[in-house]
Enzyme design. Structure first.
Site, PDB file in Angstrom:
ATOM      1  N   LYS A   1       0.868  -1.175   0.000  1.00 43.53           N
ATOM      2  CA  LYS A   1       0.000   0.000   0.000  1.00 43.53           C
ATOM      3  C   LYS A   1       0.905   1.225   0.000  1.00 43.53           C
ATOM      4  O   LYS A   1       1.526   1.558   1.010  1.00 43.53           O
ATOM      5  CB  LYS A   1      -0.922   0.014   1.214  1.00 43.53           C
ATOM      6  CG  LYS A   1      -1.904   1.172   1.156  1.00 43.53           C
ATOM      7  CD  LYS A   1      -2.976   1.058   2.209  1.00 43.53           C
ATOM      8  CE  LYS A   1      -4.080   2.075   1.998  1.00 43.53           C
ATOM      9  NZ  LYS A   1      -3.631   3.454   2.054  1.00 43.53           N
TER      10      LYS A   1
ATOM     11  N   ASP B   1       2.212   4.931  -0.015  1.00 43.06           N
ATOM     12  CA  ASP B   1       1.737   6.102   0.700  1.00 43.06           C
ATOM     13  C   ASP B   1       2.006   7.362  -0.102  1.00 43.06           C
ATOM     14  O   ASP B   1       2.969   8.080   0.129  1.00 43.06           O
ATOM     15  CB  ASP B   1       2.417   6.165   2.075  1.00 43.06           C
ATOM     16  CG  ASP B   1       1.628   7.014   3.045  1.00 43.06           C
ATOM     17  OD1 ASP B   1       0.515   7.445   2.682  1.00 43.06           O
ATOM     18  OD2 ASP B   1       2.123   7.257   4.152  1.00 43.06           O
TER      19      ASP B   1
ATOM     20  N   TYR C   1      -1.961   0.442 -10.211  1.00 39.44           N
ATOM     21  CA  TYR C   1      -2.551  -0.707  -9.525  1.00 39.44           C
ATOM     22  C   TYR C   1      -4.007  -1.011  -9.889  1.00 39.44           C
ATOM     23  O   TYR C   1      -4.624  -1.868  -9.289  1.00 39.44           O
ATOM     24  CB  TYR C   1      -2.422  -0.579  -8.012  1.00 39.44           C
ATOM     25  CG  TYR C   1      -2.908   0.745  -7.433  1.00 39.44           C
ATOM     26  CD1 TYR C   1      -4.241   1.120  -7.520  1.00 39.44           C
ATOM     27  CD2 TYR C   1      -2.020   1.591  -6.784  1.00 39.44           C
ATOM     28  CE1 TYR C   1      -4.676   2.317  -6.994  1.00 39.44           C
ATOM     29  CE2 TYR C   1      -2.445   2.797  -6.241  1.00 39.44           C
ATOM     30  CZ  TYR C   1      -3.768   3.157  -6.348  1.00 39.44           C
ATOM     31  OH  TYR C   1      -4.193   4.343  -5.825  1.00 39.44           O
TER      32      TYR C   1
ATOM     33  N   LYS D   1      -3.248  -2.545   7.235  1.00 34.19           N
ATOM     34  CA  LYS D   1      -2.251  -1.523   7.559  1.00 34.19           C
ATOM     35  C   LYS D   1      -1.138  -2.042   8.481  1.00 34.19           C
ATOM     36  O   LYS D   1      -1.328  -3.012   9.217  1.00 34.19           O
ATOM     37  CB  LYS D   1      -2.945  -0.340   8.269  1.00 34.19           C
ATOM     38  CG  LYS D   1      -4.064   0.305   7.470  1.00 34.19           C
ATOM     39  CD  LYS D   1      -3.566   1.216   6.386  1.00 34.19           C
ATOM     40  CE  LYS D   1      -3.256   2.599   6.888  1.00 34.19           C
ATOM     41  NZ  LYS D   1      -4.411   3.465   7.051  1.00 34.19           N
TER      42      LYS D   1
ATOM     43  N   CYS E   1      28.565  22.163  31.496  1.00 25.08           N
ATOM     44  CA  CYS E   1      28.320  20.752  31.194  1.00 25.08           C
ATOM     45  C   CYS E   1      27.513  20.144  32.338  1.00 25.08           C
ATOM     46  O   CYS E   1      27.891  20.263  33.505  1.00 25.08           O
ATOM     47  CB  CYS E   1      29.642  20.012  31.035  1.00 25.08           C
ATOM     48  SG  CYS E   1      29.426  18.222  30.948  1.00 25.08           S
TER      49      CYS E   1
ATOM     50  N   CYS F   1      31.241  20.361  25.587  1.00 23.74           N
ATOM     51  CA  CYS F   1      32.029  20.396  26.810  1.00 23.74           C
ATOM     52  C   CYS F   1      33.464  20.110  26.404  1.00 23.74           C
ATOM     53  O   CYS F   1      33.726  19.129  25.711  1.00 23.74           O
ATOM     54  CB  CYS F   1      31.518  19.315  27.768  1.00 23.74           C
ATOM     55  SG  CYS F   1      32.668  18.933  29.102  1.00 23.74           S
TER      56      CYS F   1
ATOM     57  N   CYS G   1      35.899  14.782  31.384  1.00 18.04           N
ATOM     58  CA  CYS G   1      34.468  14.709  31.735  1.00 18.04           C
ATOM     59  C   CYS G   1      34.021  13.243  31.707  1.00 18.04           C
ATOM     60  O   CYS G   1      34.181  12.561  30.691  1.00 18.04           O
ATOM     61  CB  CYS G   1      33.662  15.549  30.737  1.00 18.04           C
ATOM     62  SG  CYS G   1      31.893  15.331  30.880  1.00 18.04           S
TER      63      CYS G   1
HETATM   64  S1  IVH Z   1      -6.652  -0.103  -4.901  1.00 20.16           S
HETATM   65  C1  IVH Z   1     -11.036   0.042  -5.230  1.00 20.16           C
HETATM   66  N1  IVH Z   1      -4.097  -0.607  -4.529  1.00 20.16           N
HETATM   67  O1  IVH Z   1      -5.009   3.538  -0.917  1.00 20.16           O
HETATM   68  C2  IVH Z   1      -9.582  -0.042  -5.022  1.00 20.16           C
HETATM   69  N2  IVH Z   1      -4.984   1.381  -3.604  1.00 20.16           N
HETATM   70  O2  IVH Z   1      -7.343   3.676   0.943  1.00 20.16           O
HETATM   71  C3  IVH Z   1      -9.006   1.235  -4.584  1.00 20.16           C
HETATM   72  N3  IVH Z   1      -3.344   2.787  -2.438  1.00 20.16           N
HETATM   73  O3  IVH Z   1      -7.057   5.754  -2.699  1.00 20.16           O
HETATM   74  C4  IVH Z   1      -7.564   1.379  -4.600  1.00 20.16           C
HETATM   75  N4  IVH Z   1      -1.620   1.473  -2.787  1.00 20.16           N
HETATM   76  O4  IVH Z   1      -4.530   5.971  -2.961  1.00 20.16           O
HETATM   77  C5  IVH Z   1      -5.117   0.244  -4.302  1.00 20.16           C
HETATM   78  N5  IVH Z   1      -1.867  -1.170  -4.289  1.00 20.16           N
HETATM   79  C6  IVH Z   1      -2.874  -0.319  -4.071  1.00 20.16           C
HETATM   80  C7  IVH Z   1      -2.690   0.890  -3.360  1.00 20.16           C
HETATM   81  C8  IVH Z   1      -3.785   1.713  -3.137  1.00 20.16           C
HETATM   82  C9  IVH Z   1      -2.036   2.614  -2.252  1.00 20.16           C
HETATM   83  C10 IVH Z   1      -4.129   3.935  -1.924  1.00 20.16           C
HETATM   84  C11 IVH Z   1      -4.961   4.633  -2.956  1.00 20.16           C
HETATM   85  C12 IVH Z   1      -6.362   4.578  -2.463  1.00 20.16           C
HETATM   86  C13 IVH Z   1      -6.163   4.358  -1.004  1.00 20.16           C
HETATM   87  C14 IVH Z   1      -7.353   3.644  -0.418  1.00 20.16           C
END
Ligand code: IVH
Length: 665
Positions: free
Chosen positions: A116, A118, A225, A313, A407, A425, A430
């Protein structure tokens, strides 16, 4: 050239698209940057002559647009949904359970697991293979048209490589890597601009620039993705979709994996959580998707999120807590470091109660006060740090903090050199400094005295058994017996470890002495140049500065060290204590043993002769021409025919940077 311009232009565009893909999407370039630039220059020159022949997907059009007044809205034909979160294994297992129940299957599901990322979600619209629009997610229904800016991202193809479906809306995440983020912030700090809190904010800020030239200067990246609407394109599974995206030249994350069953997902989650620190960009979890499209359709979606996917997460790395007090630590070189003592809070699964505040400037810049609520973060093993103050939670009772003039350990006067951020120092005796010096001396990469940890050093110093590093070599069983929790066996082990350390190489000894600015690398350079501590101790500032890589700062520090009588005595007592200080006869290592290098082009860190000498010093061979026997060709700026030869022979070509890493520089 008598060829018609139209076909040469087409050829140039194709070549540049191809090499752009090799470089930015596959990280596997086929030609040098210089060759790429030549092609690009030819394209631009021809387009200048024949402006009517410029196409919107031409590689020259990445940074073409004029600044906008505002972004126009761009609606998404298929809404860009978000994802439900699972914050624990239980929550993920509940998702798995729910999914199988909805499908009425007792069998293990096939899932595809993806990092996922960021960053921020965007949509790219390709018509017949050409990029025509790009937009941010916005509220999922309507975002902003940031086409001009997205076009500046080199890993986004302006034209798909193969398969040119009539319509394809590709979705993915725009991110900024850690290194690029740090660099951007360094630059902003220099220019007095506000810093970005994290790479995601920096990526979002960069993409929402009205002037595409600003975005172009930020090295953003994108991973794809998913897709929105499409015509003339089909796929049976998420895995197949990603495969096709990659074939079309879109960048797909390499850590994607198709697995069967919830347990395999848990394993992937753990694996990625462990790898998180070593990735060059931020991920905040994994996304788990039901792989098969037919099953995805059967499961359907809720208003805001699909039922066939979930964001699993990782524990957050940033937390909010309160600063209860600020104390001051004294380091090996006497540096006073303010440390925040905080109400303990779990960050990424580790209980944190202290964070470094670096120095007074940092405290002033972030306006940190005792009693403040602050955002703290930790990354890997790095000491946690305070990111920012939550000013909204101030009550007025917070107390400003100033580093003491004296110090806190020995009471001596401290100084702040004009060109430094830290107060120090300057009392060599020390106790805090003594402890840190001994701890550093015994550390793994220095004298590697196993078992001599922080607690033991504290005791040795507090009991007066050790006043400097040389005293370690005069310890015996009797003296150690008086220490707390020191049985005879551990005392013997410690003495054995001390004995073993009498044979360390000269460069380790020099590094272990803890001279300011003399890290492992500089220590090696100095020993290679002077061969003995004696010769080094006699060298003048000028003689030191003759050595490649040694500048005035190191030279000054080394001279000061050896000019101090106490330090010379410590070295003498180390010698009497049995620490071997034989001049280095052999090269410092044989890390390049058996390897033959050929250098070509201009190097930036050394002359060719210096590089060749380095290879030989490290046990390797340097040759002047490429042959089957060549292990590596190191290519500098404007490398010539040797590079072609290397390709013919299939010899691996290294950048100067990579070569330096191999050589341990
Ligand atoms: S799929 C319906 N794949 O996470 C599917 N999202 O909380 C929707 N994100 O808005 C997204 N990596 O910005 C998907 N491998 C990944 C992702 C991903 C990051 C983010 C994306 C989305 C958010 C959702």
């Amino acid at each position: 050239m008598s060829r018609d311009p139209q076909s040469r232009l087409q050829e140039l565009r194709d070549l540049l698209h191809h090499h752009n893909h090799r470089y930015y999407v596959l990280d596997d370039p086929l030609i040098s940057d210089a060759e790429y630039d030549r092609l690009m220059r030819e394209l631009i020159e021809m387009e200048r002559q024949f402006p009517d022949l410029i196409t919107p997907d031409s590689p020259s059009q990445r940074v073409g647009g004029a600044p906008l007044d505002a972004f126009s809205p761009a609606s998404h034909a298929v809404p860009m949904l978000s994802l439900d979160n699972a914050l624990s294994e239980e929550e993920f297992l509940a998702f798995d359970e729910r999914t199988r129940r909805a499908l009425g299957t007792p069998e293990e599901m096939e899932y595809i697991c993806e990092p996922k990322l960021d960053g921020l979600a965007v949509e790219l619209v390709y018509e017949n293979g050409a990029l025509v629009q790009g937009s941010t997610r916005g509220d999922g229904y309507v975002g902003e048209d940031v086409t001009q800016n997205l076009k500046t991202i080199k890993s986004i193809p302006l034209k798909l490589l193969r398969l040119h479906p009539e319509l394809l809306q590709v979705r993915g995440e725009v991110i900024l890597g850690h290194e690029e983020f740090e660099q951007l912030n360094r630059q902003r700090e220099k220019q007095g601009e506000p810093l970005f809190a994290n790479p995601r904010n920096a990526a979002a800020g960069s993409l929402r620039q009205l002037d595409p030239a600003v975005t172009a200067a930020r090295p953003l990246n994108m991973f794809c993705y998913g897709i929105g609407a499409s015509r003339g394109f089909s796929f049976q599974s998420q895995a197949e979709l990603l495969r096709q995206c990659a074939e079309m030249g879109l960048r797909v994350n390499p850590h994607v994996r198709t697995v069967r069953g919830a347990q395999a997902v848990l394993a992937y989650h753990q694996e990625m959580s462990a790898r998180r620190e070593s990735l060059p960009y931020d991920i905040d979890g994994i996304v788990v998707k039901v792989n098969e499209v037919a099953l995805q359709e059967q499961l359907g979606a809720k208003t805001k999120s699909p039922r066939w996917a979930i964001a699993f997460k990782f524990p957050a790395r940033q937390e909010i807590t309160q600063i209860l007090d600020i104390t001051v630590q004294v380091g090996r070189t006497g540096t006073l470091t303010p440390v925040a003592i905080m109400a303990p809070v779990s960050v990424g699964g580790v209980l944190v109660s202290r964070a470094t505040l670096h120095n007074q400037d940092e405290i002033d810049r972030k306006e940190i006060r005792i009693g403040d609520w602050v955002v703290i973060q930790r990354a890997g093993d790095v000491i946690p740090e305070v990111v920012a103050v939550v000013t909204g939670r101030r009550t007025g009772a917070e107390q400003p903090f100033r580093l003491p003039q004296a110090c806190p350990v020995c009471g001596s006067h401290t100084v702040r050199p004009e060109d430094e951020a830290a107060r120090r120092c300057i009392n060599l005796a020390c106790p805090a400094q003594i402890k840190e010096r001994i701890f550093h001396f015994a550390s793994k990469r220095a004298m590697d005295i196993d078992g001599l940890g922080e607690k033991l050093v504290d005791q040795l110093v507090e009991k007066g058994l050790v006043k400097d590093v040389a005293d370690l070599y005069f310890l015996d069983l009797d003296r150690l017996a008086g220490l707390e929790r020191m049985a005879e066996k551990s005392a013997r082990n410690l003495l054995d470890a001390i004995t073993a350390s009498r044979q360390r190489s000269l460069e380790r000894i020099l590094f272990a002495l803890g001279i300011r600015f003399v890290g492992e690398h500089v220590a090696r350079v100095l020993i290679d140049a002077f061969h003995s501590l004696e010769a080094l101790g006699k060298a003048s500032r000028e003689a030191l500065m003759q050595v490649h890589e040694i500048g005035p700062q190191v030279a000054g520090s080394v001279c000061d060290f050896f000019a101090t009588e106490e330090n010379r005595q410590i070295i003498e007592r180390l010698r009497r204590g049995g620490v071997e200080m034989q001049p280095a006869r052999h090269s410092s290592s044989d890390r390049l043993k058996g390897l033959t290098f050929v250098f070509t082009g201009a190097l930036t860190s050394f002359t060719r002769e210096e590089a060749e000498r380095l290879v030989i010093a490290l046990g390797g061979r340097a040759a002047s021409s490429v042959s089957v026997k060549t292990s590596y060709v190191v290519a500098g700026e404007a490398a010539g025919s040797k590079l072609d030869k290397a390709r013919q022979w299939g010899v691996t070509i290294l950048s100067e940077e990579t070569f330096k890493k191999m050589a341990g520089l």
